[in-house]
Design a protein around this motif. Structure first.
Motif: not given
Length: 1157
Positions: A52-53, A86-92, A134-137, A146-149
């Protein structure tokens, strides 16, 4: 926006956390939970393709207080709706609920590129914002992430960061092994001036949570900086289950173990039965003995030793003994990698090799190279190469360019070092400059120059536009030489040429001038014989391409007249590559030959163009209507005088009613002829018609309308022609009107006859004899002057404005001879019984009869001649009795006789004139007992010439003398009145009633009936008479009010007076007397005036006046009448009335709403 405290976790739903011991030597960076290092390296080198991305968020680094934006893009060409992100910090930790002044989430969509753009803005970042995101689509069954720091730099200087990277205590650590483990705690640095690391005692948070109450979980998480409290509580919940006593194990594994990376760990169990077979598992996979995994036996103890612990050893371990199983978890800590040798700044020129070297504290450590905060790509096709040997790491740029200038940094888990790289250009030397060129059109063009250094590329520009290689243009670069070659030059090749060396501000310029003789390109018009046809009234813009260098001078001419560029309607304009002749509104006079002359210093050229202006035809003359029918007409016209330069193709015909302004087209296909027959017109309506001429250009203006004409038709023939009467010399005929009359109406009838013998009904019309010289409007006519005993035929025609209708002729001949018919009286049905009328009414009786010749009529009343007050009028077919004002003496039996020669017929009528009855006789009180009174009376002397059908009895209290009806329609002459009030004295009166109504007066009892209580004797004390008389006084006045037009209104007041006053109502000081629109009531002193359906004219000042012998009094009020418009006037009226009265109502919701005030 990032909190260490999870608001969703409560004491009622705890989740067990993993057993862990927090140490200040732990690093912020982590590779995950239980993944082998080989798999991680493999995923880093070959990331999976996104579904998707199309653009993923990239890792970034900012200083504390800075802003940063992460962008993700999704292509929507194959998506039916917007995807979910959805945008996440860490896992949850879902960041959607954390938006505020430090975090903003934005979405946008580009309709042209069909791309969704999602952005996450971090504003004024804090140190605890650092970590993994983390960005989830998701879209239907598709998923992408996709994960990024994010690195947030603290307040240290670059030198401090490079020379010393202190290992800071971790405030919190998540159980999922991600590097989003909370925020860094710098409070220790702020409290001490020295940057020495203070030893922090190890705290076993797991043991604290196991011993704490559920309501203390959040406090412990806040104290020790636990971010993943939910995960810890889930694991705690599992461990808190009451363990059953094991039969195979006397001592089970600990819930969790912890080891340092590279260290060794021993997992020990104690068996109850040493003979039981034991198996060890890692994440469900059985472990075999290897140098890494060593199994030992010591009595009943079974020990598994794990050597050289690595990150991939961080997993769940279990051991089975027979059917029983115990589990544990191993957490492997990774020590931070520190910077031993920092990067050094580099300054060089382009095309040179650059090596950036750095040394870390551990061999094979994972590091990241960054340029200006963005990770440096190190793939196969990248310009950057990364090399490492032992603890040393290099970033190599083989052929440096100016774009490589920037700040490069190396990021390790224990610190970061950075250095600035500056790349400058070499000085430029121009060995041979460009030379300006003047040349003829079509010759080859060559431009060349020489510069140093020779390996510097460049770009060619013409008039500021980039020149690129093509089949006609060749651009070459060989060492120091730069060439631009054009095989065959064109006019467009002239201009200012510039060569710009890449990376330098110096440019080389030259001018190219091309000369070309002028020429007119008429072939571009693509018209036959150079003739342009234009419709009159349209705008003509004639653009003709021209060429020539320099630009030629252009002159337009029509004959000997020069067309200027400043003309209002016709003007000539010249542009760079064409000339234009513009005629705003073309006219017939613009037809002719036009000449174009071009001149420049290279020569001259001329050309001629013919312009032909065509137009719509002139309107035809007014059409002529030659014939008219009932719903049709015939019309003709002449062709127009001028056809507009194009042949006439046909005509359109329109018609309209004379009084209307709307024309209606009659033909949608062109009429080729000059005659037409309109149909389907309304008879009797005046019409007009007009014509349009049509040619290839268009439709002409309409012709003048024709003279008005009216479609008319004769009526149908009269119907039912019969003989009504025959005498010796006359014949009377009657008939019915025609079935179809038409719009022309019916003017009258024409009656004709002919004598039988030599003539028949088919005889020619001029042999018929006209009976009536003037038209008769009646459907009955008498033909006179006929010979006795002659036989005739009769016919009748209906005449109107369109002419005479077809005749209606008798089928048989008529003998002119009178026939005797006996008389016969035809009594109407309502006169066969007694005819009853009231006194004063009109009596009008019609008695029809037949008989020939005219009968003799005679009236008698009971054998005597009738009274002179009764009028009699006789005719050939009836006799009328008329009494203008009936009296009772007119009652009786009337006899009517009709005589023809010796034939007589008679009829009898019974007439009864009735009146109101008289009052009853001898009304008296027969007996009084208890609360009952017995009355008796005699029937009235005069019953009003009608039987008595009942009596009405009324009573009145002696005190008030107000009469009330006790009973109505009573048939007997005696009655007992009951339920009288004890102590009251009553009078009674009786009305008699017949079919006309109640008697005008009533007979009252002479004596009164006193109702006394039985068994008691009333001793009437003596009292002095008191004067109760008083003048009128209004105790309740009239109130100003509003009336709604169409709805009854009432005015009320109360008055006190003795004797009883006379009440008079007045409007605007004028008494209201016998007005049916007003009803006046007075009951117990309450006076009421009812106004029936008031109109706006009923508004005004109303007065109630009370008068008695002692005086008078009056009260006034003002009445205003309101008119309401609209269908919903009932609730509107109530709203308006309440608003004017200062009240409110909130319950009016419709026409049937009811409001209680």
């Amino acid at each position: 926006f990032i909190s260490d405290k999870d608001d969703d976790v409560t004491a009622s739903t705890p989740s067990p956390p993993p057993p862990c011991v927090l140490s200040p030597n732990w690093s912020v960076w982590s590779l995950g939970d239980g993944q082998p290092a080989e798999e991680i390296e493999k995923q880093t080198e070959t990331p999976p393709l996104s579904t998707l991305l199309i653009e993923m968020p990239q890792s970034g680094s900012i200083n504390v207080g800075g802003d940063i934006t992460f962008t993700a893009k999704v292509e929507a060409k194959d998506l039916l709706r917007k995807p979910t992100i959805k945008w996440f910090k860490g896992k949850w930790m879902d960041l959607a609920s954390k938006t505020g002044k430090h975090l903003q989430l934005k979405e946008s969509f580009d309709r042209f590129t069909k791309i969704h753009t999602f952005e996450m803005h971090i504003i004024k970042a804090k140190e605890n914002y650092a970590g993994n995101y983390r960005c989830e689509v998701t879209y239907k069954d598709k998923f992408d992430s996709c994960s990024f720091d994010l690195e947030v730099k603290g307040l240290f200087s670059d030198s401090t960061r490079q020379t010393q990277t202190p290992i800071l205590p971790i405030k919190s650590l998540g159980t999922d092994g991600q590097d989003d483990a909370g925020e860094l705690d710098f409070s220790g640095l702020l409290k001490h001036r020295e940057h020495k690391q203070e030893e922090v005692p190890e705290v076993d948070v797991w043991e604290i949570l196991k011993k704490a109450r559920p309501d203390e979980y959040e406090k412990i998480a806040f104290t020790y900086g636990i971010t993943d409290l939910r995960g810890l509580l889930k694991r705690l919940k599992k461990t808190k289950k009451e363990e059953k006593k094991s039969e195979a194990f006397s001592k089970r594994l600990e819930p969790a173990y912890q080891a340092d990376k590279g260290g060794k760990i021993r997992l020990v169990v104690d068996l109850a039965d040493p003979t039981v077979e034991l198996k060890w598992y890692k994440n469900g996979q059985e472990i075999r003995p290897t140098p890494k995994y060593i199994f030992e036996h010591k009595g009943t103890q079974r020990i598994m030793v794990i050597n050289n612990c690595q990150i991939n050893d961080d997993a769940a371990y279990s051991v089975t003994a027979g059917e029983e199983k115990c589990t544990t978890e191993l957490f492997v800590k990774e020590l931070p990698v520190n910077i031993v040798k920092v990067l050094e700044p580099v300054k060089t020129t382009v095309n040179e090799r650059i090596e950036l070297e750095c040394e870390v504290s551990e061999e094979g450590a994972k590091v990241r190279w960054m340029k200006n905060g963005v990770e440096v790509p190190t793939g196969v096709r990248s310009r950057y190469r990364v090399k490492s040997e032992g603890t040393k790491h290099w970033l190599i740029i083989d052929d440096a360019t100016k774009d490589d200038t920037g700040t490069y940094s190396l990021m390790a888990t224990g610190g970061t070092t950075e250095a600035h790289v500056q790349i400058d250009l070499k000085p430029l030397k121009i060995l041979m400059d460009l030379q300006s060129v003047t040349m003829l059109l079509g010759q080859p063009l060559k431009l060349n120059c020489e510069i140093y250094p020779g390996n510097v590329p460049g770009r060619w520009y013409k008039n500021g536009q980039l020149v690129q290689s093509s089949e006609r243009i060749s651009i070459m670069h060989r060492a120091k030489n730069h060439n631009l070659d054009i095989e065959s030059s064109t006019i467009h090749d002239a201009g200012d040429y510039t060569f710009v060396p890449e990376g330098y501000t110096q440019t080389l310029s030259a001018k190219v001038h091309i000369i070309d003789p002028p020429r007119v390109h008429l072939e571009a018009l693509n018209v036959q014989d150079n003739t342009v046809v234009i419709v009159a009234g349209n705008k003509l813009r004639l653009e003709i391409p021209i060429s020539g260098e320099p630009a030629p001078r252009v002159v337009w001419m029509k004959g000997e007249r020069v067309i200027l560029d400043s003309g209002s309607r016709m003007r000539a304009e010249t542009f760079a590559d064409h000339t234009c002749l513009t005629i705003d509104i073309a006219e017939r006079e613009d037809t002719g030959n036009y000449k174009i002359v071009l001149q420049n210093e290279a020569g001259e050229d001329t050309a001629s163009i013919k312009i032909k202006v065509v137009d719509i035809p002139d309107p035809p003359e007014a059409p002529l209507v030659t014939d008219v029918g009932g719903d049709w007409c015939t019309m003709t016209w002449e062709p127009p005088r001028y056809d507009g330069g194009s042949p006439i193709l046909g005509y359109f015909i329109e018609r309209k009613k004379k009084q209307s302004s709307r024309w209606m087209r009659l033909n949608f296909d062109l009429c080729k002829e000059t005659t037409f027959e309109p149909k389907k017109m309304i008879e009797g309506v005046p019409y007009e018609v007009r014509i349009f001429a049509v040619n290839a250009i268009g439709v002409s203006k309409p012709s003048e309308p024709s003279k008005p004409f009216i479609p008319l038709a004769v009526t149908s023939e009269p119907t039912t022609l019969v003989v009504d009467d025959v005498t010796d010399t006359t014949v009377t005929m009657k008939w019915r009107p025609p079935d179809t009359i038409g719009a022309a109406g019916l003017d009258g009838y024409q009656v004709e006859y002919c004598l039988e013998g030599s003539k028949t009904k088919h005889t020619a019309s001029d042999e018929w004899i006209l009976a009536n010289t003037e038209l008769t409007e009646k459907t009955r006519y008498t033909i006179t002057g006929l010979p006795v005993e002659a036989k005739i035929l009769v016919r009748v025609k209906a005449i109107n404005a369109a002419g005479a209708s077809p005749p209606r002729t008798t089928q048989h001949s008529i003998l002119v001879k009178e026939v005797v018919e006996p008389p016969k009286i035809r009594i109407p049905r309502h006169l066969k019984q007694t005819y009853i009328r009231k006194v004063g009414e009109v009596v009008n009786l019609v008695m029809p009869f037949v008989g020939k010749p005219r009968p003799k009529v005679n009236w008698l009343k009971e054998g005597q001649p009738i009274d002179k007050t009764v009028s009699i009028r006789n005719s050939d077919c009836d006799s009328i009795m008329f009494i203008r004002k009936a009296e009772r003496k007119h009652s009786g039996k009337y006899e009517l006789s009709v005589q023809v020669e010796n034939h007589i017929d008679t009829a009898t009528l019974d007439i009864q004139i009735v009146d109101l009855p008289g009052p009853p006789q001898a009304v008296k009180i027969e007996e009084v007992w208890g609360n009952n009174v017995a009355l008796d009376w005699s029937p009235p002397k005069d019953n009003g010439n009608a039987p008595i059908i009942g009596y009405t009895i009324q009573k009145a209290d002696k005190k008030t003398m107000e009469w009330y009806s006790c009973i109505e329609h009573y048939h007997r002459t005696c009655i007992t009145i009951s339920d009288l009030v004890v102590g009251n004295e009553y009078y009674f009166r009786i009305y008699s009633e017949n079919m006309v109504g109640l008697s005008e007066s009533a007979t009252a009892t002479k004596d009164s009936a006193l109702i006394v209580k039985e068994g008691l004797k009333l001793k009437i004390p003596e009292y002095n008479d008191r004067n109760f008389t008083e003048p009128p006084t209004f105790t309740q006045p009239l109130i100003n009010t509003f009336a709604i037009a169409g709805y009854n209104a009432t005015l009320n007041c109360s008055v006190r007076a003795n004797p009883r006053p006379k009440v008079i109502w007045m409007k605007n000081k004028i008494p209201i007397i016998d007005d049916p629109r007003y009803r006046m009531f007075s009951n117990q002193g309450v006076c009421t005036l009812e106004i029936r359906k008031p109109s706006p004219f009923d508004g005004g000042v109303y007065t109630c006046k009370a008068i008695n012998d002692l005086g008078e009094a009056q009260v006034d009020c003002k009445l205003e009448s309101l008119i309401l418009l609209g269908s919903n006037h009932v609730p509107m009226a109530l709203h308006l009335y309440l608003a004017l009265c200062g009240l409110t109502c909130e319950c009016l919701n419709g026409l049937n709403s009811t409001c209680w005030l």
